[in-house]
Design an enzyme around this catalytic site. Sequence first.
Site, mmCIF file in Angstrom:
data_model
loop_
_atom_site.group_PDB
_atom_site.id
_atom_site.type_symbol
_atom_site.label_atom_id
_atom_site.label_comp_id
_atom_site.label_asym_id
_atom_site.label_seq_id
_atom_site.Cartn_x
_atom_site.Cartn_y
_atom_site.Cartn_z
ATOM 1 N N GLU A 4 -37.272 29.034 15.635
ATOM 2 C CA GLU A 4 -37.714 27.850 14.878
ATOM 3 C C GLU A 4 -38.264 28.297 13.531
ATOM 4 O O GLU A 4 -38.141 29.469 13.165
ATOM 5 C CB GLU A 4 -38.761 27.074 15.680
ATOM 6 C CG GLU A 4 -40.007 27.886 15.993
ATOM 7 C CD GLU A 4 -41.048 27.100 16.788
ATOM 8 O OE1 GLU A 4 -41.035 25.860 16.787
ATOM 9 O OE2 GLU A 4 -41.895 27.762 17.401
ATOM 10 N N LYS B 72 -48.855 24.104 21.889
ATOM 11 C CA LYS B 72 -49.288 23.817 20.515
ATOM 12 C C LYS B 72 -50.713 24.347 20.335
ATOM 13 O O LYS B 72 -51.685 23.596 20.248
ATOM 14 C CB LYS B 72 -49.164 22.315 20.205
ATOM 15 C CG LYS B 72 -48.968 22.077 18.706
ATOM 16 C CD LYS B 72 -48.388 20.732 18.413
ATOM 17 C CE LYS B 72 -48.459 20.376 16.942
ATOM 18 N NZ LYS B 72 -47.793 21.283 16.016
ATOM 19 N N TYR C 46 -53.784 21.617 19.641
ATOM 20 C CA TYR C 46 -53.835 20.523 18.672
ATOM 21 C C TYR C 46 -52.568 19.694 18.710
ATOM 22 O O TYR C 46 -51.584 20.054 19.365
ATOM 23 C CB TYR C 46 -54.096 21.064 17.264
ATOM 24 C CG TYR C 46 -52.906 21.726 16.587
ATOM 25 C CD1 TYR C 46 -52.403 22.947 17.033
ATOM 26 C CD2 TYR C 46 -52.282 21.133 15.502
ATOM 27 C CE1 TYR C 46 -51.321 23.550 16.404
ATOM 28 C CE2 TYR C 46 -51.192 21.731 14.866
ATOM 29 C CZ TYR C 46 -50.720 22.940 15.325
ATOM 30 O OH TYR C 46 -49.636 23.529 14.711
ATOM 31 N N LEU D 28 -41.683 25.516 19.878
ATOM 32 C CA LEU D 28 -42.440 24.301 20.149
ATOM 33 C C LEU D 28 -41.464 23.150 20.405
ATOM 34 O O LEU D 28 -40.533 22.953 19.624
ATOM 35 C CB LEU D 28 -43.321 23.959 18.944
ATOM 36 C CG LEU D 28 -44.254 22.790 19.246
ATOM 37 C CD1 LEU D 28 -45.464 23.269 20.019
ATOM 38 C CD2 LEU D 28 -44.692 22.087 17.983
HETATM 39 N N1 PDD Z 1 -46.180 21.560 13.058
HETATM 40 N N2 PDD Z 1 -42.565 24.217 15.450
HETATM 41 C C1 PDD Z 1 -43.773 24.582 14.991
HETATM 42 C C2 PDD Z 1 -44.190 25.995 15.117
HETATM 43 C C3 PDD Z 1 -44.607 23.621 14.392
HETATM 44 O O1 PDD Z 1 -45.833 23.972 13.957
HETATM 45 C C4 PDD Z 1 -44.157 22.280 14.270
HETATM 46 C C5 PDD Z 1 -44.996 21.193 13.649
HETATM 47 C C6 PDD Z 1 -42.880 21.952 14.762
HETATM 48 C C7 PDD Z 1 -42.332 20.543 14.696
HETATM 49 O O2 PDD Z 1 -42.910 19.731 15.688
HETATM 50 P P1 PDD Z 1 -43.106 18.152 15.454
HETATM 51 O O3 PDD Z 1 -41.774 17.595 15.154
HETATM 52 O O4 PDD Z 1 -43.657 17.672 16.746
HETATM 53 O O5 PDD Z 1 -44.069 18.003 14.296
HETATM 54 C C8 PDD Z 1 -42.114 22.943 15.353
HETATM 55 C C9 PDD Z 1 -47.153 20.602 12.629
HETATM 56 C C10 PDD Z 1 -46.623 19.509 11.779
HETATM 57 C C11 PDD Z 1 -48.345 21.336 12.036
HETATM 58 O O6 PDD Z 1 -48.686 22.371 12.597
HETATM 59 O O7 PDD Z 1 -48.940 20.854 11.068
#
Ligand code: PDD
Length: 286
Positions: free
Chosen positions: A179, A147, A32, A203
Amino acid sequence: MALVYLNGTLGPLEEAKVSVMDRGFLFGDGIYEVIPVYGRKPFRLEEHLKRLRRSLETVRIANPHSDEEWRCLLAPVIAAAESEDQSLLIQVTRGAAPVRNHAFPQVATPTVFILAEPLNPPDAALKASGVAAVSAADNRWLRCDIKSIALLANCLLRQKAVDAGCAETVMFRDGILTEGAAANIFVVKNGVLLAPQKNHLMLPGITYDVVLELAAQHGLATEVRDITDAEVRAADELWLTSSTREILPIVTLDSRPIANGRPGPIYAAMENWYQQFKTEVMRHGG
Ligand code: PDD
């Protein structure tokens, strides 16, 4: 009326249905993206589509659409959403198979789903107070760079924070910062912005990249390297970043204050740069 996209059809959310044989449902076999949309313009769309391509390639699902097609599919969902600012979800699974079998089906058409939900980035009060976090051992698999929709470990880790009245769980693997349950984590120490290095254990966040770009642009010193548990707890500032929460200061970890327990000056500067950058980018069309 809000519309969702599912496999070639735009329609109301209540009418969107997938098969119980979908491998996303049976195995969490899919990937996703979550893209922030401001004033109906997707932010950093190119980068999100690039990460989508990479996730698909890594899990061996043929990308069902070119970038141009993705843009065309997103447009009506963005246009029909009730809110101007949105959290846009793209989800692609390996599709439905005739039998439940771990191995890939001979033939399967990927399931493609697009949903726009209202985006509620943190308000001024939350940015001013900062948030509390708990820590946990990172017990996820070794491909956290994908992701993947298989997010059970992330859900359990996030719930640990919620159960403690906190906003996020900060994770460590073998004593090294990885993270958050759904965010990347930054540390500030002695005026230097420290970031964990991108590898299979985290991620590669789109917001993470923006923050490092802004630091470079504004002459803020950065170090991208392993950060120990002790360094996190002794930080001058601790931040979380994500597409939906932007940048937020973490002011306590496991009920102990980070420095003086208040958002720091480098956060204030970065938050300012980020909001300016967002405004500029959106003025020029995402
Ligand atoms: N999640 N690490 C993880 C495990 C995450 O699920 C996310 C973001 C990030 C930050 O990535 P980005 O800056 O590209 O949003 C880091 C999204 C927002 C979610 O799962 O809803």
